[in-house]
Design an enzyme around this catalytic site. Structure first.
Site, PDB file in Angstrom:
ATOM      1  N   HIS A   1       0.800  -1.227   0.000  1.00  0.00           N
ATOM      2  CA  HIS A   1       0.000   0.000   0.000  1.00  0.00           C
ATOM      3  C   HIS A   1       0.837   1.284   0.000  1.00  0.00           C
ATOM      4  O   HIS A   1       0.474   2.264  -0.614  1.00  0.00           O
ATOM      5  CB  HIS A   1      -0.985   0.006   1.184  1.00  0.00           C
ATOM      6  CG  HIS A   1      -0.324   0.043   2.529  1.00  0.00           C
ATOM      7  ND1 HIS A   1       0.258  -1.070   3.103  1.00  0.00           N
ATOM      8  CD2 HIS A   1      -0.115   1.058   3.400  1.00  0.00           C
ATOM      9  CE1 HIS A   1       0.777  -0.730   4.275  1.00  0.00           C
ATOM     10  NE2 HIS A   1       0.567   0.556   4.474  1.00  0.00           N
TER      11      HIS A   1
ATOM     12  N   LYS B   1       5.963   5.600  -0.932  1.00  0.00           N
ATOM     13  CA  LYS B   1       6.727   6.396   0.044  1.00  0.00           C
ATOM     14  C   LYS B   1       8.193   6.502  -0.325  1.00  0.00           C
ATOM     15  O   LYS B   1       8.885   7.391   0.172  1.00  0.00           O
ATOM     16  CB  LYS B   1       6.591   5.792   1.446  1.00  0.00           C
ATOM     17  CG  LYS B   1       5.300   6.217   2.121  1.00  0.00           C
ATOM     18  CD  LYS B   1       5.361   5.993   3.612  1.00  0.00           C
ATOM     19  CE  LYS B   1       4.067   6.447   4.269  1.00  0.00           C
ATOM     20  NZ  LYS B   1       3.970   5.934   5.644  1.00  0.00           N
TER      21      LYS B   1
ATOM     22  N   HIS C   1       2.456  10.210  -2.147  1.00  0.00           N
ATOM     23  CA  HIS C   1       2.931   8.824  -2.153  1.00  0.00           C
ATOM     24  C   HIS C   1       1.902   7.883  -2.772  1.00  0.00           C
ATOM     25  O   HIS C   1       2.246   6.837  -3.277  1.00  0.00           O
ATOM     26  CB  HIS C   1       3.355   8.366  -0.746  1.00  0.00           C
ATOM     27  CG  HIS C   1       2.238   7.925   0.168  1.00  0.00           C
ATOM     28  ND1 HIS C   1       1.526   8.778   0.948  1.00  0.00           N
ATOM     29  CD2 HIS C   1       1.725   6.705   0.434  1.00  0.00           C
ATOM     30  CE1 HIS C   1       0.629   8.115   1.665  1.00  0.00           C
ATOM     31  NE2 HIS C   1       0.715   6.836   1.362  1.00  0.00           N
TER      32      HIS C   1
ATOM     33  N   HIS D   1      -6.072   3.664  -0.232  1.00  0.00           N
ATOM     34  CA  HIS D   1      -5.925   3.322   1.182  1.00  0.00           C
ATOM     35  C   HIS D   1      -6.000   4.533   2.105  1.00  0.00           C
ATOM     36  O   HIS D   1      -6.041   4.374   3.322  1.00  0.00           O
ATOM     37  CB  HIS D   1      -4.655   2.475   1.429  1.00  0.00           C
ATOM     38  CG  HIS D   1      -3.355   3.228   1.368  1.00  0.00           C
ATOM     39  ND1 HIS D   1      -2.708   3.520   0.198  1.00  0.00           N
ATOM     40  CD2 HIS D   1      -2.570   3.731   2.355  1.00  0.00           C
ATOM     41  CE1 HIS D   1      -1.587   4.176   0.460  1.00  0.00           C
ATOM     42  NE2 HIS D   1      -1.477   4.317   1.772  1.00  0.00           N
ATOM     43  N   HIS D   2      -6.018   5.754   1.559  1.00  0.00           N
ATOM     44  CA  HIS D   2      -6.215   6.938   2.408  1.00  0.00           C
ATOM     45  C   HIS D   2      -7.550   7.625   2.159  1.00  0.00           C
ATOM     46  O   HIS D   2      -7.780   8.737   2.648  1.00  0.00           O
ATOM     47  CB  HIS D   2      -5.080   7.944   2.211  1.00  0.00           C
ATOM     48  CG  HIS D   2      -3.786   7.504   2.839  1.00  0.00           C
ATOM     49  ND1 HIS D   2      -3.595   7.441   4.198  1.00  0.00           N
ATOM     50  CD2 HIS D   2      -2.632   7.064   2.277  1.00  0.00           C
ATOM     51  CE1 HIS D   2      -2.375   7.001   4.458  1.00  0.00           C
ATOM     52  NE2 HIS D   2      -1.760   6.753   3.302  1.00  0.00           N
TER      53      HIS D   2
HETATM   54 FE   LIG Z   1      -0.093   5.469   2.888  1.00  0.00          FE
HETATM   55 FE   LIG Z   2       1.432   1.169   6.662  1.00  0.00          FE
END
Ligand SMILES: [Fe+2]
Ligand SMILES: [Fe+2]
Length: 367
Positions: free
Chosen positions: A215, A219, A244, A277-278
């Protein structure tokens, strides 16, 4: 050309076999995967007319002596009368019988590094697997085994790439391999709990488990001074941090997209996990501000698993929270329509498994 998933390819192969003379009683083709790290044999693919009699099952191989023997000898096993076996109190046989199956043939899937799983054929008539039927099935069985091994190889290669990238990123922002190992397993727990209501297949849950650790792969593109900043981020820094997500999708597309490495459905799932995922149910998340069920289920699951592990692990800037405190916070977030309440409830109902995972993957054990 669409690259279909393994389950779809095995289902077409099953239909093909059944068009052959005297093969129509051969109804079910199933694959279970073996995880040597945990000794767990997990149901994976079911191709058959009806529902899967052994859905979402997992058992240690050591508790299945007859299969364990096949793994050691490489031989196959034919059961000509499942009803007789079921009468001896064998649970799996009883379930197969209750779904109309009367005979079975089982073959271990062995690769270079040992046992990878088992292939099961089930027929609706007793005594189906005669020597001549077995001779005709042999090339198909070999083909399915090769398909499974190739899929596992592709997954391993993909995971290896993601892992290398993540290790570089993880070293930088304090997230550990153990975090990824745990959150992947929490995702699996939630998937299993949600499976009956959402009709999730074992295949879906397996890929969810495989892909969840990717996920945050984006980053690696976040500059150190932001990723490692001890205090709160400024607005500009937060915007850069949010990138990211998009960078993660770019990286996956570069690394695995369009190469036929994984099937289209699975690539789509991997991208959704990274992309969403955010996102928050109330539309206040990023990058797209999606709301409710516009956020794919796999992403809603991973979000809960990820936040739970972030709260319950120690980070340079905070202590580990207790499971109870973390679950209370997740419940509050669900209440405020941020995290998916169903996913939070599913996790909260899995305390025994959570404790097992935490005991197995402590900070010093790398996923
Ligand atoms: Fe994240
Ligand atoms: Fe994480």
């Amino acid at each position: 050309m669409t690259h279909h998933g393994l389950a779809a390819r095995i289902a077409s192969l099953r239909s093909e076999i059944r068009t052959e003379p005297e093969m129509s009683a051969l109804d079910r083709l199933a694959v279970a995967l073996y995880d040597s790290r945990t000794d767990l044999l997990k149901t994976f693919i079911h191709a058959g007319n009806g529902p899967n009699p052994l859905d979402h099952a997992a058992a240690p191989l050591s508790s299945l002596p007859s299969l364990q023997a096949l793994a050691q000898t490489g031989g196959s096993r034919t059961v000509n009368d499942l009803e007789a076996i079921a009468r001896t109190g064998h649970d799996y046989a009883a379930r197969l019988v209750s779904f109309g199956y009367r005979s079975s043939h089982t073959i271990p899937i062995l690769g270079r590094s040992g046992l990878h799983g088992f292939l099961f054929f089930n027929a609706t008539t007793p005594e189906f697997f005669s020597p001549s039927v077995l001779r005709r099935l042999k090339p198909y069985a070999e083909l399915v085994a090769q398909m499974v091994l190739r899929e596992l190889d592709a997954l391993r290669a993909m995971r290896g790439m993601v892992r290398v990238l993540l290790q570089i990123a993880a070293v930088r922002d304090g997230e550990t391999g153990a975090h990824l190992a745990r959150m992947a397993r929490y995702s699996r727990l939630i998937g299993l709990k949600l499976a009956p209501r959402h009709g999730l297949s074992d295949e879906f849950i397996e890929y969810l488990f495989q892909f969840a650790p990717a996920h945050d792969v984006g980053k690696i593109a976040v500059p150190d001074h932001i990723l490692l900043k001890p205090g709160p981020l400024t607005h500009e820094e937060f915007v850069l941090m949010q990138h990211h997500v998009e960078r993660g999708i770019e990286i996956v597309d570069l690394a695995v997209g369009d190469h036929g490495f994984i099937s289209d459905v699975h690539l789509q799932m991997l991208r959704q996990i990274i992309a969403c995922h955010h996102e928050k149910l109330d539309g206040t998340g990023y990058p797209r501000g999606l709301s409710g069920t516009d956020i794919p289920l796999e992403a809603r699951i991973v979000a809960v698993a990820d936040v739970f592990d972030a709260l319950t692990s120690r980070r340079p800037y905070k202590d580990a929270w207790s499971n109870e405190a973390a679950l209370a916070t997740l419940a509050a977030e669900a209440e405020q329509n941020k995290l998916d309440p169903e996913c939070v409830a599913a996790l909260a109902a899995s305390m025994r498994e959570i404790l097992q995972i935490q005991a197995c993957f402590t900070e010093t054990v790398l996923g």
